[in-house]
Design a protein around this motif. Structure first.
Motif, short mmCIF file in Angstrom:
data_model
loop_
_atom_site.label_atom_id
_atom_site.label_comp_id
_atom_site.label_asym_id
_atom_site.label_seq_id
_atom_site.Cartn_x
_atom_site.Cartn_y
_atom_site.Cartn_z
N ASN A 1 0.61 -1.24 -0.01
CA ASN A 1 -0.10 -0.05 -0.03
C ASN A 1 0.93 1.24 -0.20
O ASN A 1 0.34 2.23 -0.19
CB ASN A 1 -1.01 -0.05 1.22
N PHE A 2 2.19 1.11 0.17
CA PHE A 2 2.97 2.31 0.25
C PHE A 2 3.38 2.74 -1.29
O PHE A 2 3.37 3.91 -1.71
CB PHE A 2 4.37 2.20 1.06
N SER A 3 3.70 1.72 -1.99
CA SER A 3 4.00 2.09 -3.34
C SER A 3 3.30 0.84 -4.28
O SER A 3 2.81 -0.06 -4.08
CB SER A 3 5.43 2.27 -3.74
N SER A 4 3.27 1.22 -5.51
CA SER A 4 2.72 0.09 -6.46
C SER A 4 3.76 -0.83 -6.72
O SER A 4 3.35 -2.30 -6.92
CB SER A 4 2.47 0.68 -8.21
N ASP A 5 5.09 -0.92 -6.34
CA ASP A 5 5.88 -1.96 -6.35
C ASP A 5 6.50 -2.28 -5.01
O ASP A 5 6.98 -1.42 -4.37
CB ASP A 5 7.30 -1.65 -7.34
N GLN A 6 6.18 -3.39 -4.54
CA GLN A 6 6.61 -3.80 -3.32
C GLN A 6 8.22 -3.83 -3.04
O GLN A 6 8.99 -4.10 -4.24
CB GLN A 6 6.43 -5.15 -3.02
N HIS A 7 8.97 -3.38 -2.16
CA HIS A 7 10.25 -3.30 -1.86
C HIS A 7 10.59 -4.05 -0.56
O HIS A 7 9.80 -4.05 0.45
CB HIS A 7 10.81 -1.58 -1.74
N VAL A 8 11.95 -4.73 -0.60
CA VAL A 8 12.66 -5.31 0.59
C VAL A 8 13.51 -4.14 1.05
O VAL A 8 14.51 -3.69 0.41
CB VAL A 8 13.33 -6.75 0.27
N TYR A 9 13.52 -4.01 2.30
CA TYR A 9 14.61 -3.07 2.86
C TYR A 9 15.60 -4.04 3.71
O TYR A 9 14.90 -4.68 4.48
CB TYR A 9 13.87 -1.86 3.79
N ALA A 10 16.56 -3.62 3.50
CA ALA A 10 17.79 -4.43 4.37
C ALA A 10 18.90 -3.65 4.85
O ALA A 10 19.17 -2.58 4.22
CB ALA A 10 18.21 -5.57 3.43
N VAL A 11 19.41 -4.01 5.99
CA VAL A 11 20.42 -3.36 6.60
C VAL A 11 21.76 -3.84 6.17
O VAL A 11 21.68 -5.19 6.32
CB VAL A 11 20.31 -3.53 8.22
N PHE A 12 22.83 -3.40 5.97
CA PHE A 12 24.14 -4.09 5.64
C PHE A 12 25.13 -3.27 6.21
O PHE A 12 25.12 -2.23 6.74
CB PHE A 12 24.46 -3.77 4.18
N THR A 13 26.30 -4.07 6.53
CA THR A 13 27.46 -3.61 7.09
C THR A 13 28.74 -4.23 5.95
O THR A 13 28.40 -4.88 5.16
CB THR A 13 27.77 -4.07 8.61
N SER A 14 29.90 -3.65 6.17
CA SER A 14 30.84 -3.95 5.51
C SER A 14 31.88 -4.79 6.00
O SER A 14 32.08 -4.91 7.26
CB SER A 14 31.44 -2.56 5.11
N GLN A 15 32.38 -5.76 5.28
CA GLN A 15 33.48 -6.55 5.85
C GLN A 15 34.74 -6.18 6.05
O GLN A 15 35.40 -6.42 6.92
CB GLN A 15 33.73 -7.75 4.61
N TRP A 16 35.05 -4.78 5.45
CA TRP A 16 36.18 -4.02 5.84
C TRP A 16 35.91 -3.11 6.76
O TRP A 16 34.86 -2.29 6.44
CB TRP A 16 36.62 -3.64 4.30
N GLN A 17 36.79 -2.34 7.38
CA GLN A 17 36.64 -1.36 8.24
C GLN A 17 37.50 -0.24 7.82
O GLN A 17 38.92 -0.43 7.43
CB GLN A 17 37.47 -1.76 9.62
N ILE A 18 37.09 0.93 7.40
CA ILE A 18 37.50 2.09 7.07
C ILE A 18 38.05 2.86 8.14
O ILE A 18 37.20 3.48 8.85
CB ILE A 18 36.81 2.82 5.98
N GLY A 19 39.50 3.24 8.20
CA GLY A 19 39.92 4.15 9.54
C GLY A 19 39.68 3.40 10.63
O GLY A 19 39.18 4.44 11.79
#
Length: 632
Positions: free
Chosen positions: A310-328
């Motif tokens: 009901n939010f938009s015509s196309d359903q979306h999956v929202y996902a949280v990601f982190t990185s394998q590498w640490q910067i600084g």
């Protein structure tokens, strides 16, 4: 910056080089952008907050939550117990009922003998789903011997568990409480993704309960890498999607490259008749890609949810990601949106195929001689030819590329929830709720607890619970409390502001430690859970959470600068003598050697070519020890 003008002396050149080097150095922690700022902010203890902390002595590990259909009861799985909380009152949740479900003493003894770690030899509730209006279904680790049970409900109250209702839960709950897992109930059928053995190196995606046959992934065919870690399961019309991360086998990399995946199984899958018996015949997986241009990818997925259509015509999956590498030295997080249409298109494209001779993955087209398409949700069992193809072609060639909605450094998001909200003008907006992880700290390291000065007229001081901050292990620097992490340093730390005789806590930090568990701390009585902030989660700008200070970047910077300064000084010391020697070596016209210098002892070593110079022997004096030649 303009290029250096000609004729600069070496000292100016060295200074210019050092200045340019400083411009290239990365900023230290806390110097980055402020990041996203909320429009509305409620301070700790504000009455407009909907819920407060629920805690009870002896209860801990509130890990699994289930909201009732009417939204009035929250079922909670804790360590060795299941709770029913009344949340209709916006104040403190009220305990309606609680039933214990501990692991047996025999299982605990066996676990302690095998693991040599009694802190994990309990029953940690990991699965809690609603079967119908009268029963819940729960699974737990049960002291590294997973078990499941049916819990009867009566007016939203929990009835006691009888031993005859407890069944084996292998494949539905992890053995180890630290392993990630996921489970979703669809039409009375449970789809689970977890570890299937005691050692934690056999991931499984399994279907249980309900009228359909039990199906699972094939371990021998390596459909899942041994380190696969499931984070979410989302049902759709005909399929169930599983989101997880694992080591990428299709890429050649100098280190183990982790990648995020989405897998798909059909709800009407019944397994094979001769091949892949009791195994999935529709298992397919594809790579999820969440990245920003010019940056390293966020390759480790932590959680995923589906926003209703009901939010938009196309359903979306929202996902949280982190990185394998640490910067600084700091981690970063991102929230990406994936279109459900893009996910479906990836599973309808080409496959990847492993070349056994070269051990490399190549692209394989859709076979024309197999109908229906391998892996499709066709009615009835697939042919042996299709199943033979599916055994080796379970990885899709196309990547599912997401759209980054939020990228932030210095913080590690682990959970999220999304909903649509309307403003006063009737426009819909996406609202995301993000949860961060806690990091329990390196002993004897320095922990910085910032204190935001909200009022310039107030005076600020730090306290540990009701007592002043310990002077032996802490010091206040620029308003922040620098705490040395050692035994006895755990507990509640608060920065208090006093203005016109009125004192109030500006910020509160809970420094977790084994000697003072969070759930049993008397200092937390009456304090909302939101005020107890993760101690080692670093965020940029504003009232930042505490960050573990690392002096390694500063040490490297000082070391490099010191080496450059010493090198520059050495160059300057060598430049001046070399210039003088060059001036003395230049002979303009005829003459004798300067006073005090001796002529070379070997004529052959110093005579220039005869075409360019004329030579003449010098007179030999009475003293035979003095012999020389002149170069004219």
């Amino acid at each position: 910056m303009a290029p250096p003008a000609p004729g600069l002396d070496p000292r100016s050149l060295l200074g210019l080089f050092l200045f340019r080097l400083l411009l290239l150095l990365p900023p230290t922690a806390g110097e980055g952008g402020q990041g996203p700022v909320p429009r509305v902010k409620y301070l700790a203890g504000d009455g407009r907050r909907a819920l407060s902390l629920f805690h009870q002595k002896g209860l801990q590990d509130f890990d699994t939550l289930l909201l009732s259909a009417d939204g009035g009861t929250l079922y909670v799985g804790v360590r060795e117990a299941v709770l029913a909380l009344d949340i209709r009152d916006p104040g403190v949740p009220q305990l309606k009922s609680m039933i214990p479900w501990p692991a047996s003493d025999k299982k605990k003894r066996e676990c302690a003998f095998k693991k040599n770690n009694e802190t994990q030899c309990f029953n940690f509730i990991r699965v809690l789903v609603s079967l119908n209006a009268t029963h819940l279904y729960a699974c737990g680790t049960f002291a590294f011997s997973p078990a499941c049970t049916f819990i009867e409900l009566k007016d939203s109250h929990l009835l006691p568990i009888s031993e005859d209702k407890v069944v084996e839960g292998k494949g539905q709950s992890p053995f180890d409480p630290t392993h990630k897992h996921t489970a979703v109930l669809v039409d009375g059928t449970l789809y689970s993704g977890t570890m299937n053995n005691f050692l934690g190196n056999e991931p499984i995606l399994i279907r249980t309960l309900g009228p359909q046959p039990v199906l699972k992934t094939d371990t021998f065919l390596l459909w899942l890498q041994p380190d696969a870690s499931f984070v979410a399961a989302i049902p759709s019309t005909q399929v169930v999607y599983f989101f997880f991360e694992e080591t990428a086998s299709e890429f050649e990399f100098f280190d183990k490259l982790r990648t995020s995946r989405v897998a798909r199984v059909c709800k009407n899958d019944v397994g094979g008749e001769r091949l892949l018996q009791k195994k999935w015949t529709t298992f397919l997986k594809a790579q999820l890609l969440c990245t920003e241009p010019g940056q390293l990818p966020f390759n480790v997925i932590r959680h995923a949810v589906l926003l209703p259509a009901n939010f938009s015509s196309d359903q979306h999956v929202y996902a949280v990601f982190t990185s394998q590498w640490q910067i600084g030295g700091t981690r970063s997080s991102a929230v990406c949106a994936f279109s459900l249409k893009d996910i479906k298109r990836a599973f309808e494209g080409k496959y990847k195929e492993l070349n056994k001779e070269t051990s490399r993955w190549t692209t394989h087209g859709v076979p024309d001689d197999i109908s229906p398409r391998p892996g499709s949700c066709s009615v009835g069992p697939s042919s042996d030819k299709a199943l033979t193809f599916m055994k080796a072609h379970f990885l899709m060639d196309e990547q599912v590329v997401g759209t980054p909605l939020l990228v932030k450094s210095g913080v590690e998001y682990t959970r999220l929830a999304v909903e649509a909200a309307q403003d006063l003008d009737g426009h819909s907006h996406l609202v995301m709720y993000l949860g961060t992880s806690e990091f329990l700290a390196v002993p004897n390291s320095i922990l910085e607890l910032p204190c935001p000065h909200l009022s310039a007229l107030a005076s600020y001081h730090w306290g540990q619970g009701s007592a002043p901050a310990p002077r032996a292990s802490s010091v206040v620097y620029n308003g922040s409390l620098l705490l040395v992490l050692r035994d006895g340093a755990g507990g509640l730390y608060q920065c208090w502001a006093t203005e016109n005789g009125f004192s109030y806590p500006v910020v509160s930090y809970w420094v977790d430690s084994q000697d003072q568990p969070l759930a049993l701390a008397p200092d937390l009585a009456g304090i909302p859970r939101e005020r107890v902030e993760a101690p080692l989660t670093r965020v940029g700008g504003g009232a930042a959470l505490a960050a573990q200070r690392s002096y390694w970047p500063h040490f490297l910077t000082v070391t490099v600068l010191l080496a450059l300064v010493l090198s520059g000084a050495l160059i300057l010391l060598l430049v001046a003598p070399l210039g003088a020697l060059r001036g003395r070596g230049k002979v303009q016209g005829c003459g004798t050697l300067p006073p005090g210098e001796k002529a070379p002892l070997s004529r052959e070593q110093h005579l220039p070519p005869p075409n360019d110079h004329r030579t003449a022997a010098s007179s030999v004096g009475a003293d035979s020890d003095h012999l020389g030649t002149e170069v004219v």
